[in-house]
Motif scaffolding. Structure first.
Motif, PDB file in Angstrom:
ATOM      1  N   GLY A   1      33.252  55.810  66.087  1.00 34.83           N
ATOM      2  CA  GLY A   1      32.108  55.228  66.777  1.00 34.83           C
ATOM      3  C   GLY A   1      32.543  54.223  67.835  1.00 34.83           C
ATOM      4  O   GLY A   1      32.006  54.195  68.947  1.00 34.83           O
ATOM      5  N   GLU A   2      33.526  53.408  67.493  1.00 36.23           N
ATOM      6  CA  GLU A   2      34.064  52.444  68.457  1.00 36.23           C
ATOM      7  C   GLU A   2      34.677  53.160  69.659  1.00 36.23           C
ATOM      8  O   GLU A   2      34.441  52.792  70.809  1.00 36.23           O
ATOM      9  CB  GLU A   2      35.113  51.576  67.769  1.00 36.23           C
ATOM     10  N   ILE A   3      35.447  54.197  69.397  1.00 33.31           N
ATOM     11  CA  ILE A   3      36.058  54.967  70.490  1.00 33.31           C
ATOM     12  C   ILE A   3      34.975  55.599  71.357  1.00 33.31           C
ATOM     13  O   ILE A   3      35.056  55.554  72.591  1.00 33.31           O
ATOM     14  CB  ILE A   3      37.026  56.035  69.924  1.00 33.31           C
ATOM     15  N   THR A   4      33.946  56.162  70.746  1.00 34.06           N
ATOM     16  CA  THR A   4      32.857  56.766  71.505  1.00 34.06           C
ATOM     17  C   THR A   4      32.150  55.741  72.384  1.00 34.06           C
ATOM     18  O   THR A   4      31.866  56.005  73.552  1.00 34.06           O
ATOM     19  CB  THR A   4      31.843  57.436  70.546  1.00 34.06           C
TER      20      THR A   4
ATOM     21  N   GLY B   1      32.652  54.439  80.497  1.00 32.51           N
ATOM     22  CA  GLY B   1      33.096  55.183  81.671  1.00 32.51           C
ATOM     23  C   GLY B   1      34.585  55.063  81.928  1.00 32.51           C
ATOM     24  O   GLY B   1      35.236  56.024  82.268  1.00 32.51           O
ATOM     25  N   ASN B   2      35.123  53.867  81.792  1.00 31.63           N
ATOM     26  CA  ASN B   2      36.548  53.653  81.974  1.00 31.63           C
ATOM     27  C   ASN B   2      37.089  53.151  80.642  1.00 31.63           C
ATOM     28  O   ASN B   2      37.077  51.951  80.361  1.00 31.63           O
ATOM     29  CB  ASN B   2      36.788  52.646  83.100  1.00 31.63           C
TER      30      ASN B   2
ATOM     31  N   ILE C   1      40.490  47.057  77.030  1.00 31.04           N
ATOM     32  CA  ILE C   1      41.096  45.755  77.334  1.00 31.04           C
ATOM     33  C   ILE C   1      40.032  44.670  77.419  1.00 31.04           C
ATOM     34  O   ILE C   1      40.188  43.582  76.858  1.00 31.04           O
ATOM     35  CB  ILE C   1      41.929  45.837  78.625  1.00 31.04           C
ATOM     36  N   LEU C   2      38.943  44.948  78.108  1.00 32.15           N
ATOM     37  CA  LEU C   2      37.897  43.948  78.276  1.00 32.15           C
ATOM     38  C   LEU C   2      37.282  43.535  76.938  1.00 32.15           C
ATOM     39  O   LEU C   2      37.181  42.346  76.628  1.00 32.15           O
ATOM     40  CB  LEU C   2      36.797  44.482  79.204  1.00 32.15           C
ATOM     41  N   ILE C   3      36.909  44.501  76.125  1.00 33.04           N
ATOM     42  CA  ILE C   3      36.185  44.192  74.895  1.00 33.04           C
ATOM     43  C   ILE C   3      37.114  43.814  73.754  1.00 33.04           C
ATOM     44  O   ILE C   3      36.971  42.745  73.150  1.00 33.04           O
ATOM     45  CB  ILE C   3      35.274  45.373  74.498  1.00 33.04           C
ATOM     46  N   LEU C   4      38.087  44.665  73.438  1.00 35.56           N
ATOM     47  CA  LEU C   4      38.919  44.442  72.254  1.00 35.56           C
ATOM     48  C   LEU C   4      40.025  43.420  72.462  1.00 35.56           C
ATOM     49  O   LEU C   4      40.438  42.752  71.511  1.00 35.56           O
ATOM     50  CB  LEU C   4      39.528  45.772  71.793  1.00 35.56           C
TER      51      LEU C   4
END
Length: 126
Positions: free
Chosen positions: A80-83, A89-90, A96-99
């Motif tokens: 689910g996280e990967i989806t 989109g990127n 990088i931004l979120i995790l």
């Protein structure tokens, strides 16, 4: 000034620890045969490589040491996280931004707030 130093140390410590552990563990790990890249894309049964990133099922089959019954709970969260990251989109930028950026900053901010509240409670009790 003490508060700012404390907050800075709380921010820098996890990154410093990660770099130190990586540096000191590197000499005790056998090098992975690579195909000209930083890390191999070849599937190696003894340890994870980029092949695990590209094929989660291969990794689960060969490297996951936890109870396989727990996978029915963890797989929906993981995929689910990967989806969700792919929906942005990127995928690389979102990752990088979120995790790497937002979630650690979120944790750091609330850790600092918790400490500030505990100190305020302690002072109020005096």
């Amino acid at each position: 000034m003490k508060k700012q130093l404390r907050n800075l140390l709380l921010f820098v410590f996890p990154f410093t620890l990660m770099v130190l552990v990586n540096h000191f563990i590197k000499s005790s790990v056998d090098p992975i045969p690579n195909d000209g890249k930083w890390n191999s894309t070849l599937p190696i049964a003894e340890r994870c490589t980029w092949a695990c990133h590209d094929s989660t099922n291969y990794c689960i089959e060969h490297h996951v040491k936890m109870n396989k019954l727990l996978l029915k709970f963890t797989r929906p969260i993981y995929f689910g996280e990967i989806t969700l990251l792919q929906m942005i989109g990127n995928y690389s930028f979102a990752n990088i931004l979120i995790l790497v950026t937002l979630i650690p900053l979120y944790i750091w901010y609330f850790l600092v707030r918790i400490i500030d509240v505990l100190i305020a409670i302690k002072e109020a009790k005096k």
